[in-house]
Motif scaffolding. Sequence first.
Motif, PDB file in Angstrom:
ATOM      1  N   GLY A   1      40.857  46.014  46.400  1.00  0.00           N
ATOM      2  CA  GLY A   1      41.436  45.169  45.367  1.00  0.00           C
ATOM      3  C   GLY A   1      40.419  44.215  44.779  1.00  0.00           C
ATOM      4  N   GLU A   2      40.852  43.453  43.792  1.00  0.00           N
ATOM      5  CA  GLU A   2      39.974  42.485  43.148  1.00  0.00           C
ATOM      6  C   GLU A   2      39.806  41.244  44.029  1.00  0.00           C
ATOM      7  OE1 GLU A   2      41.332  41.546  39.253  1.00  0.00           O
ATOM      8  OE2 GLU A   2      40.952  43.566  38.457  1.00  0.00           O
ATOM      9  N   VAL A   3      38.651  40.609  43.906  1.00  0.00           N
ATOM     10  CA  VAL A   3      38.383  39.363  44.610  1.00  0.00           C
ATOM     11  C   VAL A   3      38.979  38.225  43.788  1.00  0.00           C
ATOM     12  CG1 VAL A   3      36.627  37.821  45.542  1.00  0.00           C
ATOM     13  CG2 VAL A   3      36.259  40.308  45.576  1.00  0.00           C
ATOM     14  N   ILE A   4      39.897  37.501  44.394  1.00  0.00           N
ATOM     15  CA  ILE A   4      40.594  36.435  43.667  1.00  0.00           C
ATOM     16  C   ILE A   4      39.606  35.358  43.225  1.00  0.00           C
ATOM     17  CG2 ILE A   4      42.367  34.638  43.830  1.00  0.00           C
ATOM     18  CD1 ILE A   4      43.800  36.402  45.865  1.00  0.00           C
ATOM     19  N   GLY A   5      39.704  34.999  41.941  1.00  0.00           N
ATOM     20  CA  GLY A   5      38.847  33.954  41.407  1.00  0.00           C
ATOM     21  C   GLY A   5      37.491  34.440  40.950  1.00  0.00           C
ATOM     22  N   GLU A   6      37.187  35.722  41.118  1.00  0.00           N
ATOM     23  CA  GLU A   6      35.907  36.275  40.698  1.00  0.00           C
ATOM     24  C   GLU A   6      36.142  37.575  39.939  1.00  0.00           C
ATOM     25  OE1 GLU A   6      32.637  36.303  43.481  1.00  0.00           O
ATOM     26  OE2 GLU A   6      33.863  35.237  44.963  1.00  0.00           O
ATOM     27  N   THR A   7      35.172  37.942  39.090  1.00  0.00           N
ATOM     28  CA  THR A   7      35.261  39.229  38.376  1.00  0.00           C
ATOM     29  C   THR A   7      34.573  40.294  39.228  1.00  0.00           C
ATOM     30  OG1 THR A   7      33.266  38.663  37.166  1.00  0.00           O
ATOM     31  CG2 THR A   7      35.384  38.208  36.085  1.00  0.00           C
ATOM     32  N   LYS A   8      35.052  40.418  40.451  1.00  0.00           N
ATOM     33  CA  LYS A   8      34.482  41.382  41.393  1.00  0.00           C
ATOM     34  C   LYS A   8      35.606  42.137  42.088  1.00  0.00           C
ATOM     35  CE  LYS A   8      30.165  38.921  42.397  1.00  0.00           C
ATOM     36  NZ  LYS A   8      30.334  37.849  41.396  1.00  0.00           N
TER      37      LYS A   8
END
Length: 460
Positions: A149-156
């Motif tokens: 999944g996506e890393v919360i707070g980052e575009t990663k």
Amino acid sequence: MAQKEIFVMNNKKLIRNIIISVLVIAALVGILVWVNSIPDKTADSGSETETLEQSDSIEIFKVDKENVKSVSVENEKGSYTILKNGDEYTVADNKGIEYSSVNLGFNFESFLQINGSKDVTEDDIPFTKTAEAVITMNDGVKHVLTLGGEVIGETKTLLKYNDKVYAVPTYNISCFNQELNSFRSTQLGKLEANLESMEIYENSKELVAIRKATEEDNKKFQVNMSYVMTYPKFLGVSSDRLQSFMELIKNGYSLDVISFADDNKANFSKYGIGKKTLIINDGKNEYKFAFGNKDDKGNVYTVLNDGGSVYTMSSALFDIIDKYNGDVLMDKLTHIADLNNVKTLVFEGKGDKYTLERKGNEDNYKYDINGNDIAEDKFKDAYQEIIGITSDKIAYNNVSGSAEYTVTINYLDGKTEIWEYVPYDERNYVLKKDGQESYICLKKNPAAAMQNIKNILSNN
């Protein structure tokens, strides 16, 4: 004596000044050397920053592109395998569907260029699988990349490889989320700004066929035409009626796919395919469009060239040809006979008979109806009303019976045409040209042409 003492004193001052200058220069040189020996902190700082930036990009894995056999992808939209064969890329088990090698190759190589920005532990961020890619080498070795999944707070986004989890820039992992249809070409051709021929069918029944007119056609119709109709009758085609179609293709008309609806021929009827069919030749290519219903966005379901796929395409072409049939495209003028090519025109019916003839030569024409000299404008008015009879419909049904009006055209080259008006129904005649039903005309039109001649003669 005094002068000698002054000379000695001046020399002493000069020597002292020279010595002081040498000492100053030596001091300046020493300072310059010292300054140059100081380390360049700015340069060191930049190098340090560059090293940090480089170390922030982690190489997850490295393979030789030339030794990669395939990439298998599984995501929420489906699963597929891209095969590499030299510089060409294909889809395994493609079911006869054509995919773009360029698009496949771009996605294939994207998997080989993924770098992480940092590694993390699952204790820090929980890992949930969202997609997976298996890179298979020619020697059978497999590299499994699992997307999280996506890393919360980052575009990663999280990516797992060999039990290690990395945070990867989200833009770098779009290759995981592509659906198979995204590799298909959406540009299926282009109609050139030309029209050689066109056929239109409705539910497999032919409605109309037209083609470019030949020199022989123009001789037959006594006028230069751009197109002629070959079905349901051999008639001239109105250029005005074709105008909207010609406007559409004047700069070329791209055959662009908006979406891919279905690849199962068994489902074609669900989309109404075959509701209207267009076969068109633009002088370079022939295209067959089998049109169906429209979707909720107004685009039309289409099968191109008897292919195995249903696309949605712009309805612009369909909307034009959907209005076309023989009645719409035909030239409304039922008779075309250039007076310059006619020796005599004989018009008879309901017990009356009139012969119209232009005599003499270009310098001294005489105009005659039944032996009576007629003014040029009156003669041409009578002639035009006869050959200017129009029609809105083609005669599709054969009728029997005798003609109530007949027009016989005797041409200067010895040819003869006979036009017969036979009752079709209460309001209309069918016009037979040389025995062939062509048009349907209102009964009042030949009757009005006959009455016009009577009025001209009575007032002559």
